[in-house]
Design a protein around this motif. Structure first.
Motif: not given
Length: 185
Positions: A117-123
């Motif tokens: 989430x911190x690195x804005x990962x989608x999946x």
């Protein structure tokens, strides 16, 4: 000439001892019942620390080894979940929870999702394993992961992977992104 061949053979095999058994090694590993029993016992042990992460084990959803898992938070578009299930949303991170205790799996999953989430990962992909147990009881890690992901505030939905990514032993997990490209819901 036959005597020469026989003496050559004898000198070549001098010191060789015959095999003690007459069974072929088929390469199939034997189940180590003691090791399995130890792993099961360790999976339910507590180290006394309580970590407050918002995930409850009070009502663990019982799933079997071959059950396909699927869940979406209210408001998540069906089209996005179809893409996730079809493997059309590529995962950018992967976590393997095989052979861990329930407590350790929970800790690693929480930390892994927080970093994603911190690195804005989608999946991401979470491999929980199937743990098809001979005693007929539920797969511990798979059942817990199924329950925890439904409670995690950043998880929009999840589904069992395609066979090439682990099938019913792994999950594609779609996460909220807060900053990039607007809202996901």
């Amino acid at each position: 000439m036959q005597d020469d061949d026989f003496s050559l053979f004898q000198s070549a095999v001098r010191g060789v001892k015959p095999l003690a058994h007459d069974r072929a090694d088929v390469g199939k590993p034997r189940t180590n019942k003691k090791q399995i029993a130890t792993r099961r016992a360790n999976a339910t042990l507590s180290n006394g620390e309580t970590r407050i992460d918002g995930l409850s084990d009070q009502f663990v959803i019982d799933v079997s080894a071959e059950d396909e898992l699927y869940w979406a938070r209210d408001g998540v578009q069906e089209g996005q979940m179809r893409k996730l299930k079809a493997g059309q949303i590529s995962f950018e991170g992967s976590l393997d929870l095989h052979g861990l205790s329930v407590e350790k799996a929970r800790e690693l999953l929480w930390d892994f999702l927080a970093e994603a989430v911190k690195f804005e990962i989608r999946c991401v992909r979470v491999t929980h394993g199937k743990a098809a147990r001979v005693d007929g009881k539920r797969p511990m890690i798979k059942s817990h992961v199924n329950t925890w992901l439904r409670q995690h505030p950043q998880v929009l939905g999840f589904t069992s992977c395609l066979p090439r990514h682990g099938g019913t032993g792994a999950l594609y997990v779609m996460l909220k992104r807060n900053m990039l490209e607007g809202r996901d819901e």
